[in-house]
Design a protein around this motif. Structure first.
Motif, PDB file in Angstrom:
ATOM      1  N   LYS A  60      10.635   5.734  38.990  1.00 31.22           N
ATOM      2  CA  LYS A  60      10.612   4.205  39.740  1.00 31.22           C
ATOM      3  C   LYS A  60      12.083   4.050  40.288  1.00 31.22           C
ATOM      4  N   LEU A  61      13.002   4.296  39.628  1.00 27.24           N
ATOM      5  CA  LEU A  61      14.477   4.364  39.939  1.00 27.24           C
ATOM      6  C   LEU A  61      14.632   5.044  41.097  1.00 27.24           C
ATOM      7  N   ASP A  62      14.136   6.141  40.881  1.00 26.94           N
ATOM      8  CA  ASP A  62      14.189   7.178  42.144  1.00 26.94           C
ATOM      9  C   ASP A  62      13.862   6.492  43.542  1.00 26.94           C
ATOM     10  N   THR A  63      12.567   5.998  43.354  1.00 23.31           N
ATOM     11  CA  THR A  63      12.194   5.195  44.525  1.00 23.31           C
ATOM     12  C   THR A  63      12.746   4.211  45.145  1.00 23.31           C
ATOM     13  N   LEU A  64      13.381   3.559  44.067  1.00 20.79           N
ATOM     14  CA  LEU A  64      14.452   2.268  44.568  1.00 20.79           C
ATOM     15  C   LEU A  64      15.495   2.773  45.200  1.00 20.79           C
ATOM     16  N   LEU A  65      16.025   3.917  44.840  1.00 23.90           N
ATOM     17  CA  LEU A  65      17.375   4.425  45.476  1.00 23.90           C
ATOM     18  C   LEU A  65      16.825   4.865  46.961  1.00 23.90           C
ATOM     19  N   HIS A  66      15.506   5.089  47.111  1.00 23.69           N
ATOM     20  CA  HIS A  66      15.205   5.532  48.518  1.00 23.69           C
ATOM     21  C   HIS A  66      14.592   4.013  49.412  1.00 23.69           C
ATOM     22  N   SER A  67      14.829   3.081  48.967  1.00 26.86           N
ATOM     23  CA  SER A  67      14.112   1.704  49.607  1.00 26.86           C
ATOM     24  C   SER A  67      14.956   1.484  50.633  1.00 26.86           C
ATOM     25  N   PRO A  68      14.289   0.621  51.489  1.00 27.51           N
ATOM     26  CA  PRO A  68      15.122  -0.091  52.691  1.00 27.51           C
ATOM     27  C   PRO A  68      16.215  -0.726  52.464  1.00 27.51           C
ATOM     28  N   GLU A  69      16.137  -1.558  51.233  1.00 24.95           N
ATOM     29  CA  GLU A  69      17.189  -2.556  50.759  1.00 24.95           C
ATOM     30  C   GLU A  69      18.459  -1.703  50.438  1.00 24.95           C
ATOM     31  N   VAL A  70      18.424  -0.365  49.828  1.00 27.88           N
ATOM     32  CA  VAL A  70      19.474   0.482  49.574  1.00 27.88           C
ATOM     33  C   VAL A  70      20.121   1.092  50.832  1.00 27.88           C
ATOM     34  N   LYS A  71      19.274   1.416  51.775  1.00 28.78           N
ATOM     35  CA  LYS A  71      19.677   1.883  52.925  1.00 28.78           C
ATOM     36  C   LYS A  71      20.320   1.062  53.810  1.00 28.78           C
ATOM     37  N   ALA A  72      19.987  -0.079  53.802  1.00 27.95           N
ATOM     38  CA  ALA A  72      20.866  -1.269  54.337  1.00 27.95           C
ATOM     39  C   ALA A  72      21.844  -1.502  53.652  1.00 27.95           C
ATOM     40  N   TYR A  73      22.070  -1.546  52.531  1.00 25.60           N
ATOM     41  CA  TYR A  73      23.214  -1.601  51.483  1.00 25.60           C
ATOM     42  C   TYR A  73      24.345  -0.769  51.848  1.00 25.60           C
ATOM     43  N   ILE A  74      23.928   0.465  51.590  1.00 22.84           N
ATOM     44  CA  ILE A  74      24.821   1.766  52.145  1.00 22.84           C
ATOM     45  C   ILE A  74      25.423   1.508  53.424  1.00 22.84           C
ATOM     46  N   GLU A  75      24.578   1.411  54.407  1.00 24.16           N
ATOM     47  CA  GLU A  75      25.137   1.275  55.874  1.00 24.16           C
ATOM     48  C   GLU A  75      26.224  -0.216  55.996  1.00 24.16           C
ATOM     49  N   LYS A  76      25.672  -1.438  55.272  1.00 29.73           N
ATOM     50  CA  LYS A  76      26.650  -2.441  55.474  1.00 29.73           C
ATOM     51  C   LYS A  76      27.865  -2.379  54.578  1.00 29.73           C
ATOM     52  N   THR A  77      27.704  -1.547  53.325  1.00 24.88           N
ATOM     53  CA  THR A  77      29.189  -1.350  52.589  1.00 24.88           C
ATOM     54  C   THR A  77      29.904  -0.317  52.928  1.00 24.88           C
ATOM     55  N   TRP A  78      29.677   0.686  53.690  1.00 21.24           N
ATOM     56  CA  TRP A  78      30.595   1.490  54.251  1.00 21.24           C
ATOM     57  C   TRP A  78      30.124   1.784  55.794  1.00 21.24           C
ATOM     58  N   PRO A  79      30.449   0.849  56.610  1.00 22.45           N
ATOM     59  CA  PRO A  79      30.442   0.793  57.947  1.00 22.45           C
ATOM     60  C   PRO A  79      31.062   1.934  58.622  1.00 22.45           C
ATOM     61  N   ASP A  80      32.223   2.543  57.889  1.00 21.45           N
ATOM     62  CA  ASP A  80      33.107   3.420  58.489  1.00 21.45           C
ATOM     63  C   ASP A  80      32.364   4.971  58.401  1.00 21.45           C
ATOM     64  N   LYS A  81      31.154   4.969  57.668  1.00 21.68           N
ATOM     65  CA  LYS A  81      30.360   6.127  57.771  1.00 21.68           C
ATOM     66  C   LYS A  81      30.891   7.159  56.654  1.00 21.68           C
ATOM     67  N   SER A  82      31.807   6.681  55.816  1.00 22.67           N
ATOM     68  CA  SER A  82      32.355   7.478  54.654  1.00 22.67           C
ATOM     69  C   SER A  82      31.118   7.835  53.637  1.00 22.67           C
ATOM     70  N   VAL A  83      30.318   7.078  53.780  1.00 20.82           N
ATOM     71  CA  VAL A  83      28.852   7.136  52.952  1.00 20.82           C
ATOM     72  C   VAL A  83      27.739   7.295  53.965  1.00 20.82           C
TER      73      VAL A  83
END
Length: 274
Positions: A247-270
């Motif tokens: 279930k945790l692995d599914t959450l780590l692949h969720s649209p919410e996590v994708k959006a969080y990564i893109e917002k948190t690292w806008p410089d594309k370091s992640v």
């Protein structure tokens, strides 16, 4: 006498309640508690976002333990001190599980900290001349990744035999290094500093950041597509908490996590890998 019977009965009920609480694998409220080991950044940061925003709805409570090395998290997973870990790539996972005969499993790639080809002398990789110096990390696992990035961009060729995909083999070969590049091997943490003496260098995202380089400054940045260097969630195959871990692995692949990564690292370091 009746009073003592009541006291004994009450004590017995309390003891039974404590016993049930101790035997259960869940935390208060019925949530399954998962202890997950992670590198501080970005892994633990991503896990905290999940813990604060998504886990509760799936009946999961996360305890995150941070590790600054690459050895302890797998050892702690094998010993049972961790339920899962999130810090490693698939090649590293494969090598270590095979070497130690660990019975681990893992999910699909979650994120990438991309390699980049950096320079302080060039503005475009097309300006790289034959015989130029290309700095390569001396760590074997990351070195293979760096060589692949060079090959993917037509700068060198890789031998079909993976055992031959080494700087020592490629640098001396006209077949694999037709442009005659020098390929000095450098400690990862020293690559940014070494740029002054190099034409370009292939640098891991974490070392580039530590040296003050941004992914946007890279002449070429590694792609997430079909990239084995994506970071994964790993767990023991026989874990009693495998349902909650998945279930945790599914959450780590969720649209919410994708959006969080893109917002948190806008410089594309992640970069999200899904």
């Amino acid at each position: 006498m009746k009073t003592w019977k009541k006291i004994i009965a009450a004590a017995g009920a309390a003891g039974l309640a404590l016993s049930l609480a101790a035997c259960g694998g869940s935390s208060a409220g019925g949530d399954t508690k998962l202890i997950v080991g992670a590198s501080p950044n970005p892994h633990a940061k991503i896990l905290r976002y999940v813990a604060d925003n998504l886990a509760k709805k799936q009946g999961i409570e996360l305890e995150i333990k941070e590790y600054t090395d690459y050895v302890q998290p797998n050892e702690a997973l094998n010993s049972g001190d961790l339920d899962a870990n999130y810090y490693q790539t698939v090649p590293y996972f494969d090598e270590n599980t095979a070497k130690n005969n660990w019975q681990f499993d893992h999910g699909k790639g979650i994120h990438l900290e991309p390699l980049g080809i950096y320079s302080e002398k060039l503005k475009d990789i097309k300006d790289l001349k034959d015989g130029a110096k290309i700095g390569i990390i001396n760590d074997p696992t990351n070195q293979a990744r760096a060589l692949k990035l060079l090959a993917d961009n037509g700068l060198i060729k890789l031998p079909k035999d993976e055992k031959q995909q080494k700087v020592s083999v490629i640098a001396k070969s006209k077949e694999y290094n037709p442009r005659g590049f020098e390929l000095p091997e450098v400690e990862g943490a020293q690559l940014v500093r070494a740029l002054a003496d190099l034409d370009v260098a292939v640098i891991n995202g974490n070392f580039a950041q530590l040296g003050g380089k941004k992914p946007s400054e890279a002449l070429i940045l590694e792609s997430t597509k079909n990239n084995p260097a994506l970071n994964i969630l790993a767990w023991k195959k026989d874990s009693e908490k495998v349902e909650a871990i998945k279930k945790l692995d599914t959450l780590l692949h969720s649209p919410e996590v994708k959006a969080y990564i893109e917002k948190t690292w806008p410089d594309k370091s992640v970069l999200p890998g899904f």
